[in-house]
Design an enzyme around this catalytic site. Structure first.
Site, PDB file in Angstrom:
ATOM      1  N   ALA A  71       0.865  -1.192   0.000  1.00 17.98           N
ATOM      2  CA  ALA A  71       0.000   0.000   0.000  1.00 17.98           C
ATOM      3  C   ALA A  71       0.894   1.232   0.000  1.00 17.98           C
ATOM      4  CB  ALA A  71      -0.881   0.002   1.240  1.00 17.98           C
ATOM      5  N   LYS A  72       0.538   2.196  -0.849  1.00 14.96           N
ATOM      6  CA  LYS A  72       1.294   3.466  -0.847  1.00 14.96           C
ATOM      7  C   LYS A  72       0.602   4.385   0.155  1.00 14.96           C
ATOM      8  CE  LYS A  72       3.183   6.887  -4.101  1.00 14.96           C
ATOM      9  NZ  LYS A  72       4.561   6.900  -3.638  1.00 14.96           N
ATOM     10  N   ALA A  73       0.973   4.208   1.419  1.00 14.44           N
ATOM     11  CA  ALA A  73       0.298   4.916   2.506  1.00 14.44           C
ATOM     12  C   ALA A  73       1.209   6.003   3.064  1.00 14.44           C
ATOM     13  CB  ALA A  73      -0.070   3.930   3.611  1.00 14.44           C
ATOM     14  N   TYR A 125       5.840   6.606   4.785  1.00 18.19           N
ATOM     15  CA  TYR A 125       6.882   7.573   4.438  1.00 18.19           C
ATOM     16  C   TYR A 125       7.568   8.166   5.660  1.00 18.19           C
ATOM     17  CZ  TYR A 125       5.866   6.538  -0.273  1.00 18.19           C
ATOM     18  OH  TYR A 125       5.756   5.835  -1.447  1.00 18.19           O
TER      19      TYR A 125
END
Ligand code: PMP
Length: 309
Positions: free
Chosen positions: A161-163, A167
């Site tokens: 998932a690009k959550a 980051y």
């Protein structure tokens, strides 16, 4: 018309365009405290046939997959609507080329950890973004280090998932690299195998074979990664998605990063050890030329990667 600072005049919010200066949120929004966001990073290129968005269906699909993992699928918008809204955002701001950032997050609702009672907000922001790792990086390559921070282990934060919260890990990797005088860091997974950069996937060339860590090595399933695998196979190279021990990095012939922001960036040294002859290698160059050739419209878009505006 897009402003001269390279920022959009209008931002898409829940189905409507609003002025850049009105796209604000409350400090008690769930996302501010708990990182409750999923997002995408997409590039629109100026080709010789007009502006075109690179691999828009794959980006929107990954956005919806990220949202699904976090039970955050926008209730009011379909895949098709977000797809169209990305195109409309470029048009509305008269960009010829830009970066497109759809973001879905939990807004103002309940203050505790439970996200389910906080509303889902969807925004699409556009701006001009130049060369991510510096203008010379694409040719000269970048100097990087192996990070002391690992990527998250399986079943902690889902790497697929690009959550937003992921980051925080990327920031640790990036800050450490910058403090040490490097352009970027390469993180290992918690088993000690090579994972990825703070915002890029990684490829290793050795004896004419191209390696990249598999998706189980705590990597984001990069869309540029997928594109480079396709191009490399089309050239007839063997591409292996397999676990890469750290020391392979140092004895590789070529190493390069891929990503929407970083595009295809050669790595010239890792921990001060020269990679190959310390310059961009021939396979990296060949793949770059093919990749940028498609993006500029000079080479045939035989995979249907460009969505013209
Ligand atoms: N890994 C991470 C952690 C990233 O943030 C990115 C950028 N989205 C990538 C890899 C590369 O993915 P893509 O090629 O889809 O931009």
């Amino acid at each position: 018309m897009a402003s001269n600072k390279g920022l959009a005049d209008k931002i898409w919010h829940n189905g409507q365009f609003i002025p850049w200066s009105d796209a604000n949120i409350h400090v008690m929004s769930h996302v501010v405290h708990y990182g409750t966001a999923v997002f995408e990073g997409i590039r629109c290129y100026k080709t010789n046939k007009g502006s075109a968005i690179f691999r828009l269906p794959e980006h929107v699909k990954r956005l919806f997959n990220s949202a699904k993992i976090y039970r955050m699928t926008p209730p009011d918008f379909s895949y098709e609507q977000i797809y169209q809204a990305c195109i409309d955002s470029v048009k509305e701001n008269s960009f010829e080329e830009c970066y497109i950032r759809p973001v879905i997050f939990r807004g103002l609702g309940e203050f505790g950890v439970n996200p389910l009672n906080s509303p889902i907000e969807t925004y699409i922001i556009t701006w001009f973004w130049g060369k991510y790792l510096g203008p010379e990086a694409l040719e000269k390559g970048v100097e990087v280090q192996v990070a002391s921070w690992n990527r998250f282990s399986p079943n902690t934060l889902p790497a697929l998932a690009k959550a937003g919260a992921n980051y925080m890990n990327s920031q640790l990797i990036k800050m450490e690299a910058i403090e040490h005088g490097y352009a970027e860091g390469i993180a290992l997974d918690t088993y000690g195998y090579v994972s990825e950069g703070s915002g890029e996937n990684i490829f290793i060339v050795r004896d004419g074979i191209i390696y990249t860590p598999p998706i189980c090595a705590s990597v984001l399933p990069g869309i540029t990664r997928h594109s480079i695998i396709k191009l490399a196979k089309e050239f007839g190279y063997k591409v292996r998605e397999e676990m890469v021990p750290r020391e392979i990095l140092y004895i590789a012939d070529e190493v390069f990063f891929t990503g929407t922001a970083a595009e295809v960036t050669p790595i010239c040294s890792i921990d001060k050890i020269h990679i190959g002859n310390g310059r961009r290698g021939p396979i990296t160059k060949k793949l770059q030329e093919e990749f940028f050739g498609i993006l500029s419209g000079e080479k045939e878009d035989r995979f249907g990667w460009l969505q013209y505006i």
